[in-house]
Write a protein that holds these residues in place. Structure first.
Motif, PDB file in Angstrom:
ATOM      1  N   LEU A 191      29.469  62.860  80.144  1.00 30.90           N
ATOM      2  CA  LEU A 191      31.085  62.444  79.337  1.00 30.90           C
ATOM      3  C   LEU A 191      30.878  61.506  78.937  1.00 30.90           C
ATOM      4  CD1 LEU A 191      33.719  64.534  78.727  1.00 30.90           C
ATOM      5  CD2 LEU A 191      34.075  63.348  80.440  1.00 30.90           C
ATOM      6  N   SER A 192      31.173  60.994  78.052  1.00 34.49           N
ATOM      7  CA  SER A 192      31.773  59.596  77.378  1.00 34.49           C
ATOM      8  C   SER A 192      32.925  59.242  77.639  1.00 34.49           C
ATOM      9  CB  SER A 192      31.628  59.223  76.066  1.00 34.49           C
ATOM     10  OG  SER A 192      32.748  60.542  75.021  1.00 34.49           O
ATOM     11  N   ASP A 193      33.710  57.687  77.628  1.00 38.51           N
ATOM     12  CA  ASP A 193      34.662  57.555  78.543  1.00 38.51           C
ATOM     13  C   ASP A 193      35.314  57.859  76.522  1.00 38.51           C
ATOM     14  OD1 ASP A 193      37.001  56.296  78.998  1.00 38.51           O
ATOM     15  OD2 ASP A 193      36.231  54.209  78.485  1.00 38.51           O
ATOM     16  N   ALA A 194      36.762  58.382  77.146  1.00 37.04           N
ATOM     17  CA  ALA A 194      38.063  59.024  75.915  1.00 37.04           C
ATOM     18  C   ALA A 194      37.755  57.951  75.090  1.00 37.04           C
ATOM     19  CB  ALA A 194      39.378  58.691  76.583  1.00 37.04           C
ATOM     20  N   PHE A 195      37.967  57.472  73.330  1.00 35.29           N
ATOM     21  CA  PHE A 195      38.026  57.385  72.404  1.00 35.29           C
ATOM     22  C   PHE A 195      39.769  57.693  71.903  1.00 35.29           C
ATOM     23  CE2 PHE A 195      33.486  57.855  72.518  1.00 35.29           C
ATOM     24  CZ  PHE A 195      33.278  56.168  72.561  1.00 35.29           C
ATOM     25  N   GLY A 196      40.559  56.666  71.256  1.00 37.20           N
ATOM     26  CA  GLY A 196      41.927  56.962  71.063  1.00 37.20           C
ATOM     27  C   GLY A 196      42.205  56.357  70.616  1.00 37.20           C
ATOM     28  N   PRO A 197      43.347  56.453  69.528  1.00 40.06           N
ATOM     29  CA  PRO A 197      44.046  55.679  69.016  1.00 40.06           C
ATOM     30  C   PRO A 197      45.127  54.866  69.657  1.00 40.06           C
ATOM     31  CG  PRO A 197      44.773  58.383  68.180  1.00 40.06           C
ATOM     32  CD  PRO A 197      43.299  58.354  69.660  1.00 40.06           C
ATOM     33  N   GLY A 198      43.787  53.052  69.224  1.00 39.65           N
ATOM     34  CA  GLY A 198      44.671  52.090  70.068  1.00 39.65           C
ATOM     35  C   GLY A 198      43.295  51.639  70.353  1.00 39.65           C
ATOM     36  N   PHE A 199      42.244  52.339  70.970  1.00 42.46           N
ATOM     37  CA  PHE A 199      41.391  51.867  71.617  1.00 42.46           C
ATOM     38  C   PHE A 199      40.195  52.347  70.765  1.00 42.46           C
ATOM     39  CE2 PHE A 199      44.310  53.478  74.887  1.00 42.46           C
ATOM     40  CZ  PHE A 199      44.343  52.734  76.179  1.00 42.46           C
ATOM     41  N   TYR A 200      39.626  50.211  70.867  1.00 39.25           N
ATOM     42  CA  TYR A 200      37.460  50.772  70.615  1.00 39.25           C
ATOM     43  C   TYR A 200      38.556  50.534  69.147  1.00 39.25           C
ATOM     44  CZ  TYR A 200      35.877  52.464  75.017  1.00 39.25           C
ATOM     45  OH  TYR A 200      35.102  52.312  76.504  1.00 39.25           O
ATOM     46  N   GLY A 201      39.413  50.557  68.549  1.00 40.70           N
ATOM     47  CA  GLY A 201      39.604  49.555  67.209  1.00 40.70           C
ATOM     48  C   GLY A 201      40.057  50.831  66.263  1.00 40.70           C
ATOM     49  N   MET A 202      40.534  51.920  67.012  1.00 41.35           N
ATOM     50  CA  MET A 202      40.382  53.272  66.370  1.00 41.35           C
ATOM     51  C   MET A 202      42.505  52.838  65.851  1.00 41.35           C
ATOM     52  SD  MET A 202      41.128  56.964  67.605  1.00 41.35           S
ATOM     53  CE  MET A 202      38.186  57.586  67.273  1.00 41.35           C
ATOM     54  N   ASP A 203      43.003  53.258  64.688  1.00 43.54           N
ATOM     55  CA  ASP A 203      43.798  53.118  64.314  1.00 43.54           C
ATOM     56  C   ASP A 203      45.046  54.031  65.205  1.00 43.54           C
ATOM     57  OD1 ASP A 203      46.645  52.559  62.255  1.00 43.54           O
ATOM     58  OD2 ASP A 203      45.372  51.322  61.994  1.00 43.54           O
TER      59      ASP A 203
ATOM     60  N   SER B  52      51.869  59.388  78.193  1.00 46.86           N
ATOM     61  CA  SER B  52      51.015  60.069  77.365  1.00 46.86           C
ATOM     62  C   SER B  52      49.548  59.150  76.570  1.00 46.86           C
ATOM     63  CB  SER B  52      51.248  61.079  76.419  1.00 46.86           C
ATOM     64  OG  SER B  52      52.678  61.152  76.665  1.00 46.86           O
ATOM     65  N   CYS B  53      48.425  60.163  76.334  1.00 47.80           N
ATOM     66  CA  CYS B  53      47.827  59.416  76.464  1.00 47.80           C
ATOM     67  C   CYS B  53      46.640  60.631  75.318  1.00 47.80           C
ATOM     68  CB  CYS B  53      46.574  58.714  77.250  1.00 47.80           C
ATOM     69  SG  CYS B  53      45.746  60.185  78.682  1.00 47.80           S
ATOM     70  N   SER B  54      46.142  60.772  74.310  1.00 47.61           N
ATOM     71  CA  SER B  54      45.036  61.140  73.481  1.00 47.61           C
ATOM     72  C   SER B  54      43.670  60.733  72.823  1.00 47.61           C
ATOM     73  CB  SER B  54      46.493  61.942  72.357  1.00 47.61           C
ATOM     74  OG  SER B  54      46.680  60.857  71.040  1.00 47.61           O
ATOM     75  N   GLY B  55      42.953  61.074  72.394  1.00 44.36           N
ATOM     76  CA  GLY B  55      41.459  61.098  71.689  1.00 44.36           C
ATOM     77  C   GLY B  55      41.094  61.975  71.982  1.00 44.36           C
ATOM     78  N   LEU B  56      39.348  61.444  71.544  1.00 42.95           N
ATOM     79  CA  LEU B  56      37.813  62.216  71.736  1.00 42.95           C
ATOM     80  C   LEU B  56      37.068  61.526  72.758  1.00 42.95           C
ATOM     81  CD1 LEU B  56      37.997  61.621  67.716  1.00 42.95           C
ATOM     82  CD2 LEU B  56      38.541  64.289  69.213  1.00 42.95           C
ATOM     83  N   TYR B  57      36.763  62.538  73.419  1.00 46.44           N
ATOM     84  CA  TYR B  57      35.814  63.094  74.015  1.00 46.44           C
ATOM     85  C   TYR B  57      34.671  63.656  73.702  1.00 46.44           C
ATOM     86  CZ  TYR B  57      38.592  61.829  78.294  1.00 46.44           C
ATOM     87  OH  TYR B  57      39.520  61.417  79.774  1.00 46.44           O
ATOM     88  N   PHE B  58      33.174  63.229  74.733  1.00 50.77           N
ATOM     89  CA  PHE B  58      31.963  62.960  73.155  1.00 50.77           C
ATOM     90  C   PHE B  58      31.116  63.838  74.710  1.00 50.77           C
ATOM     91  CE2 PHE B  58      33.020  59.962  70.230  1.00 50.77           C
ATOM     92  CZ  PHE B  58      33.060  60.496  69.086  1.00 50.77           C
ATOM     93  N   ALA B  59      30.065  65.135  74.203  1.00 51.95           N
ATOM     94  CA  ALA B  59      29.275  65.211  75.482  1.00 51.95           C
ATOM     95  C   ALA B  59      27.725  64.885  75.293  1.00 51.95           C
ATOM     96  CB  ALA B  59      28.971  67.268  75.826  1.00 51.95           C
ATOM     97  N   VAL B  60      27.244  63.966  75.243  1.00 50.64           N
ATOM     98  CA  VAL B  60      25.894  63.155  74.775  1.00 50.64           C
ATOM     99  C   VAL B  60      24.855  63.399  75.827  1.00 50.64           C
ATOM    100  CG1 VAL B  60      27.691  61.950  73.788  1.00 50.64           C
ATOM    101  CG2 VAL B  60      26.936  60.523  75.789  1.00 50.64           C
ATOM    102  N   THR B  61      24.260  63.038  75.813  1.00 58.24           N
ATOM    103  CA  THR B  61      22.272  63.483  76.071  1.00 58.24           C
ATOM    104  C   THR B  61      21.699  62.153  76.581  1.00 58.24           C
ATOM    105  OG1 THR B  61      21.296  63.680  73.827  1.00 58.24           O
ATOM    106  CG2 THR B  61      21.755  65.403  74.834  1.00 58.24           C
ATOM    107  N   ASN B  62      22.695  60.614  76.440  1.00 59.12           N
ATOM    108  CA  ASN B  62      22.450  59.718  76.311  1.00 59.12           C
ATOM    109  C   ASN B  62      23.256  58.656  75.597  1.00 59.12           C
ATOM    110  OD1 ASN B  62      21.366  56.682  75.460  1.00 59.12           O
ATOM    111  ND2 ASN B  62      19.031  57.284  75.723  1.00 59.12           N
ATOM    112  N   THR B  63      23.406  57.962  76.935  1.00 60.72           N
ATOM    113  CA  THR B  63      24.549  56.837  76.977  1.00 60.72           C
ATOM    114  C   THR B  63      24.012  55.469  76.444  1.00 60.72           C
ATOM    115  OG1 THR B  63      23.941  55.982  79.252  1.00 60.72           O
ATOM    116  CG2 THR B  63      25.644  58.097  78.518  1.00 60.72           C
ATOM    117  N   GLU B  64      23.287  55.216  76.389  1.00 60.91           N
ATOM    118  CA  GLU B  64      23.315  54.184  76.947  1.00 60.91           C
ATOM    119  C   GLU B  64      23.299  53.047  74.679  1.00 60.91           C
ATOM    120  OE1 GLU B  64      18.551  53.232  75.330  1.00 60.91           O
ATOM    121  OE2 GLU B  64      18.354  53.328  77.360  1.00 60.91           O
ATOM    122  N   ASN B  65      23.451  53.828  73.855  1.00 62.70           N
ATOM    123  CA  ASN B  65      24.692  53.573  72.839  1.00 62.70           C
ATOM    124  C   ASN B  65      25.690  53.464  72.274  1.00 62.70           C
ATOM    125  OD1 ASN B  65      22.424  52.461  70.877  1.00 62.70           O
ATOM    126  ND2 ASN B  65      21.391  54.007  70.628  1.00 62.70           N
ATOM    127  N   LEU B  66      26.392  53.802  73.851  1.00 62.80           N
ATOM    128  CA  LEU B  66      27.998  54.556  74.040  1.00 62.80           C
ATOM    129  C   LEU B  66      28.823  52.771  73.855  1.00 62.80           C
ATOM    130  CD1 LEU B  66      28.367  57.178  75.858  1.00 62.80           C
ATOM    131  CD2 LEU B  66      28.790  56.882  73.388  1.00 62.80           C
TER     132      LEU B  66
END
Length: 238
Positions: A155-167, A198-212
């Motif tokens: 499971l990836s880290d959470a991506f969401g508005p305000g983080f990792y450059g997401m507007d 509160s928080c919101s965003g997206l998670y990814f189920a991935v087979t490889n974490t190298e490029n996260l």
């Protein structure tokens, strides 16, 4: 799952929330002063505990919603500079979520220090609830892909508005798709979520974490277009 509502018990969230609270406060080492501040912090928690109501709403989608380094759900595109680092063939599922911890209530007449502690408790319970949500999502991953979690599925880290450059403007579309009114969450035109804790965003189920993206990128204040030039990316490449 689609717009599935999950509630978390305060008792199961408290231990981790307490750890977060102590870490955020950075209490001084002098034992007497630390004890006094800690007691005041615990008093603030007890006073505001009635307002802590941890709820989340989550939906899952197949890997096909991730295309050309963007997530497309119900015709709505979600963009994030960090998505450029994620390889499409590594994704198995995408999870969209919104979560609130409610509010650790305080009175305007309270000591300012107690008000600050109440606010910190709200943040601590939000972070703790998000960990519980991640565990819930991992259980779903284990059901669909038995025996793979932690081996060749992560499971990836959470991506969401305000983080990792997401507007932050993307919060409105996320809330619309999740129908967050069902758990009492709303969003203002500015992208501000209500309740505030509160928080919101997206998670990814991935087979490889190298490029996260590197965890240090989460709250990067750099150029939104500069993700691929970040020194952390070069470190990952070796």
């Amino acid at each position: 799952m689609r717009n599935e509502i999950v509630e978390f018990n305060e008792k199961e969230a408290f231990e981790k929330a307490n750890d977060y609270f102590i870490k955020i406060c950075g209490f001084p080492d002098r034992e007497k002063k630390r004890r006094k501040l800690f007691d005041l912090g615990m008093e603030a928690r007890s006073q505001g505990l009635e307002g802590i109501r941890m709820k989340a709403i989550v939906s899952s989608y197949g890997a096909e919603v991730f295309h050309n380094h963007k997530v497309i759900i119900e015709g709505t595109e979600f963009h994030c500079p960090a998505f450029a680092q994620i390889q499409q063939d590594h994704i198995k599922k995408v999870y969209m979520y919104a979560l609130t911890a409610g509010e650790c209530i305080y009175s305007d007449g309270d000591d300012i220090v107690k008000q600050v502690f109440s606010d910190i408790w709200g943040t601590a319970y939000t972070d703790s609830a998000r960990e519980l949500l991640e565990g819930y999502i991992e259980q779903d991953m284990e059901k669909e892909f038995p025996g793979r979690l932690g081996k060749d599925l992560f499971l990836s880290d959470a991506f969401g508005p305000g983080f990792y450059g997401m507007d932050v403007s993307q919060t409105k579309n996320l809330f619309r798709i999740l129908a967050t009114d069902s758990i009492g969450m709303q969003v203002k035109e500015s992208g501000l979520m209500l309740p505030v804790k509160s928080c919101s965003g997206l998670y990814f189920a991935v087979t490889n974490t190298e490029n996260l993206p590197h965890p240090s990128c989460k709250e990067c204040m750099g150029n939104l277009m500069g993700c691929s030039f970040c020194r952390f990316r070069h470190e990952l490449r070796g």
